[in-house]
Scaffold this active site. Structure first.
Site, PDB file in Angstrom:
ATOM      1  N   CYS A  68      -5.122   2.535  -3.467  1.00 54.72           N
ATOM      2  CA  CYS A  68      -4.185   3.029  -3.038  1.00 54.72           C
ATOM      3  C   CYS A  68      -2.216   1.990  -2.796  1.00 54.72           C
ATOM      4  O   CYS A  68      -1.767   1.651  -2.270  1.00 54.72           O
ATOM      5  CB  CYS A  68      -4.061   3.325  -1.247  1.00 54.72           C
ATOM      6  SG  CYS A  68      -5.249   4.327  -1.121  1.00 54.72           S
ATOM      7  N   LYS A  91     -10.103  -0.735  11.041  1.00 54.22           N
ATOM      8  CA  LYS A  91     -10.889  -1.665   9.970  1.00 54.22           C
ATOM      9  C   LYS A  91     -10.849  -2.834  10.664  1.00 54.22           C
ATOM     10  O   LYS A  91     -11.061  -4.053  10.714  1.00 54.22           O
ATOM     11  CB  LYS A  91      -9.494  -1.807   9.410  1.00 54.22           C
ATOM     12  CG  LYS A  91      -8.891  -0.741   8.442  1.00 54.22           C
ATOM     13  CD  LYS A  91      -8.145  -1.295   6.889  1.00 54.22           C
ATOM     14  CE  LYS A  91      -7.478  -0.025   6.533  1.00 54.22           C
ATOM     15  NZ  LYS A  91      -8.353   0.600   4.868  1.00 54.22           N
ATOM     16  N   GLN A 103      -4.548  -5.412   6.998  1.00 54.67           N
ATOM     17  CA  GLN A 103      -5.488  -6.009   7.080  1.00 54.67           C
ATOM     18  C   GLN A 103      -4.923  -7.575   7.174  1.00 54.67           C
ATOM     19  O   GLN A 103      -5.602  -8.693   7.011  1.00 54.67           O
ATOM     20  CB  GLN A 103      -5.060  -6.149   5.116  1.00 54.67           C
ATOM     21  CG  GLN A 103      -5.818  -4.892   3.966  1.00 54.67           C
ATOM     22  CD  GLN A 103      -6.451  -4.498   4.726  1.00 54.67           C
ATOM     23  OE1 GLN A 103      -7.578  -4.857   5.156  1.00 54.67           O
ATOM     24  NE2 GLN A 103      -7.000  -3.604   3.956  1.00 54.67           N
ATOM     25  N   HIS A 105       1.026  -0.958   0.258  1.00 55.41           N
ATOM     26  CA  HIS A 105      -0.093   0.050   0.040  1.00 55.41           C
ATOM     27  C   HIS A 105       1.072   1.804  -0.275  1.00 55.41           C
ATOM     28  O   HIS A 105       1.678   1.038   0.796  1.00 55.41           O
ATOM     29  CB  HIS A 105      -1.735  -0.193   1.174  1.00 55.41           C
ATOM     30  CG  HIS A 105      -1.871   0.816   1.344  1.00 55.41           C
ATOM     31  ND1 HIS A 105      -1.669   2.437   2.049  1.00 55.41           N
ATOM     32  CD2 HIS A 105      -3.293   0.722   1.424  1.00 55.41           C
ATOM     33  CE1 HIS A 105      -2.403   3.134   2.036  1.00 55.41           C
ATOM     34  NE2 HIS A 105      -3.464   2.886   1.608  1.00 55.41           N
ATOM     35  N   ASP A 119       3.089  -3.936   7.691  1.00 54.11           N
ATOM     36  CA  ASP A 119       1.981  -3.562   7.663  1.00 54.11           C
ATOM     37  C   ASP A 119       0.738  -5.116   7.936  1.00 54.11           C
ATOM     38  O   ASP A 119       0.770  -5.218   7.148  1.00 54.11           O
ATOM     39  CB  ASP A 119       2.306  -3.005   6.533  1.00 54.11           C
ATOM     40  CG  ASP A 119       0.817  -2.357   6.143  1.00 54.11           C
ATOM     41  OD1 ASP A 119       0.072  -2.468   6.816  1.00 54.11           O
ATOM     42  OD2 ASP A 119       0.569  -1.418   4.984  1.00 54.11           O
TER      43      ASP A 119
HETATM   44  N1  C6P Z   1      -6.257   0.527   2.913  1.00 54.78           N
HETATM   45  C1  C6P Z   1      -8.206  -0.239   1.541  1.00 54.78           C
HETATM   46  O1  C6P Z   1      -9.248  -0.069   1.019  1.00 54.78           O
HETATM   47  P1  C6P Z   1      -4.975   3.621   7.153  1.00 54.78           P
HETATM   48  O2  C6P Z   1      -5.617   4.343   6.214  1.00 54.78           O
HETATM   49  O3  C6P Z   1      -3.578   5.031   7.793  1.00 54.78           O
HETATM   50  O4  C6P Z   1      -5.577   3.427   8.025  1.00 54.78           O
HETATM   51  O5  C6P Z   1      -4.552   2.334   6.948  1.00 54.78           O
HETATM   52  C2  C6P Z   1      -3.571   2.850   5.844  1.00 54.78           C
HETATM   53  C3  C6P Z   1      -2.998   1.486   5.069  1.00 54.78           C
HETATM   54  C4  C6P Z   1      -1.999   0.725   4.966  1.00 54.78           C
HETATM   55  N2  C6P Z   1      -1.717  -0.331   4.692  1.00 54.78           N
HETATM   56  C5  C6P Z   1      -2.592  -1.405   4.006  1.00 54.78           C
HETATM   57  C6  C6P Z   1      -2.405  -2.999   3.669  1.00 54.78           C
HETATM   58  C7  C6P Z   1      -3.927  -0.922   3.858  1.00 54.78           C
HETATM   59  O6  C6P Z   1      -5.295  -1.287   3.416  1.00 54.78           O
HETATM   60  C8  C6P Z   1      -4.338   0.657   4.065  1.00 54.78           C
HETATM   61  C9  C6P Z   1      -5.800   1.148   4.030  1.00 54.78           C
HETATM   62  C10 C6P Z   1      -7.830   0.999   2.336  1.00 54.78           C
HETATM   63  O7  C6P Z   1      -7.783  -0.906   1.046  1.00 54.78           O
HETATM   64  C11 C6P Z   1      -7.861   2.244   2.014  1.00 54.78           C
HETATM   65  S1  C6P Z   1      -6.855   2.370   0.740  1.00 54.78           S
END
Ligand code: C6P
Length: 409
Positions: A363, A224, A201, A121, A198
């Site tokens: 993203c 999430k 997910q 991401h 990271d």
């Molecule tokens: N992915 C998706 O729809 P934030 O925005 O900081 O809570 O998380 C960022 C982020 C970082 N790593 C991974 C693997 C992610 O999936 C995400 C967020 C969302 O896939 C929004 S783009």
């Protein structure tokens, strides 16, 4: 526990959408919130609200207990050695930027290597890319196999004695690939490198234990995992956190401030400058309680059932291209394109049927290029989804196909 009734815990799921039953298949973007979390946040504001770590009065002590209690819950949830290893952030993005800005800037020198993957991401790509540019370091990518998984032989080859940081997604938000982070951590450590995971997910969907993974850092977002937005976590091994410099200076994070020098509090508070998101942390603590009551193993098993069913049913649609590995190597999401139809159009037709999915580049623009797609559609499940939701997705996709065949033809 029968997860089929879990849906009733989430008030929003009883709300009709476009005159239909809401079929929410975008939990990878953000999950819905159970009543227990919504009410805990309301109770905090009704009964406990005050600023933390400052007041000497009883209400401030209550707020501080609620905030620090949430940190302890999170520490237990991920198997951290102590609550001092849990830093509250705004989310995964801020957590990853914090490591890159603080430890990264200190550790990485010209000619050193930072190793990541093309499935990251942007939040786990740009901070390392910019660090590499600033330091004259080499950014290396572990290649992906054709099915979107990593080969440990490639990991062994790319990580060398020049590598200072390895940063990798536990689960890809596009491919659903589950990466072997424990094995990758072992390779990184053999070369004296730090591993940053990271886990945006993974932590919401499966048991994750930082001690077992032996990762140095792990980042995730509250929103999430049934918690509120604006709160997330950076787990870091104490030995790293206690030698890292703060990134945000201000109130709450200092020990002594003089005119020309200052000293910092211990970790984790030295990283939490300013009034923190107290209600967010308390809500995240309630989300942790909620998930632990059900059991992360139970949630994981249920999502596996659902995704296997979804993969089977989606295979019935002839014009659907599905990206990523087979069902047994993926988490609870599936990314696809309906041949000849833009994913935004697919998502719009599905929306009219009450089915909420995400469409776009998620993203992950470098990964989109690797897939050879400008954008994709993605359906993602969580504990409150059912086989009926998958059936509704498949029926709506068949309808979209029909609609665009006639519209185009
Ligand atoms: N992915 C998706 O729809 P934030 O925005 O900081 O809570 O998380 C960022 C982020 C970082 N790593 C991974 C693997 C992610 O999936 C995400 C967020 C969302 O896939 C929004 S783009």
């Amino acid at each position: 526990m029968n997860l089929r009734e879990i849906r009733n815990d989430f008030p929003i799921l009883a709300r009709p959408m476009n005159g239909r039953r809401l079929v929410y298949l975008d939990s990878a973007a953000t999950s819905q919130k159970p009543l227990a979390v919504i009410e805990r946040i309301a109770r905090y504001y009704r009964e406990e609200n005050a600023n933390v770590h400052r007041g000497v009065y009883a209400l401030a002590a209550k707020a501080t207990d609620a905030y620090e209690g949430a940190r302890e819950k999170v520490a237990r949830f991920i198997g951290a050695g102590s609550a001092a290893e849990v830093v509250f952030t705004r989310g995964t993005t801020e957590a990853l930027n914090l490591v890159a800005s603080s430890l990264g800037r200190r550790l990485v020198e010209e000619g050193d290597e930072i190793v990541i993957t093309p499935m990251e991401h942007h939040s786990n790509l740009i901070p390392w890319q910019q660090l590499a540019i600033a330091k004259g370091a080499v950014l290396k990518y572990i290649p992906l196999r054709a099915d979107g998984t990593l080969d440990m032989a490639d990991v062994e080859r790319e990580v060398t004695d020049r590598t200072k940081i390895v940063a990798v997604a536990h689960v890809s938000n596009v491919l659903g690939t589950v990466n072997p982070v424990k094995e990758i951590a072992a390779v990184a450590h053999r070369h004296g490198a730090v591993i940053v995971v990271d886990a945006a997910q993974s932590v919401p969907h499966q048991p994750v234990n930082v001690s077992e993974l032996d990762c140095d850092f792990l980042a995730f977002s509250g929103h999430k995992m049934c918690g509120p937005t604006g709160i997330g976590v950076l787990y870091g091994k104490r030995r790293w956190l206690s030698e890292m410099e703060p990134v945000y200076y201000g109130g709450e994070m200092i020990e002594v401030v003089e005119l020309y020098r200052s000293t910092w509090k211990e970790t984790p508070w030295r990283f939490e400058g300013g009034t923190p998101n107290i209600a967010g942390a308390v809500g995240l603590g309630a989300a942790v309680d909620y998930l632990m009551d059900i059991g992360m193993e139970v949630i994981h098993r249920r999502e596996r059932e659902l995704i296997e069913y979804a993969m089977e049913r989606l295979a019935e649609l002839p014009d659907l291209e599905i990206y990523g590995p087979a069902a047994d190597r993926r988490a609870g999401l599936v990314t696809f394109n309906l041949k000849g139809v833009h994913p935004h159009d697919v998502a719009t037709v599905l929306d009219a049927e009450g089915v909420a999915i995400r469409a776009g580049h998620h993203c992950a623009q470098p990964l989109m290029r690797w897939l050879g797609a400008a954008a994709t559609a993605r359906a993602s499940v969580y504990l409150y989804n059912t086989e009926e939701d998958v059936d509704a997705l498949v029926a709506a996709l068949a309808k979209a196909k029909e609609y665009f065949t006639h519209a185009i033809g």
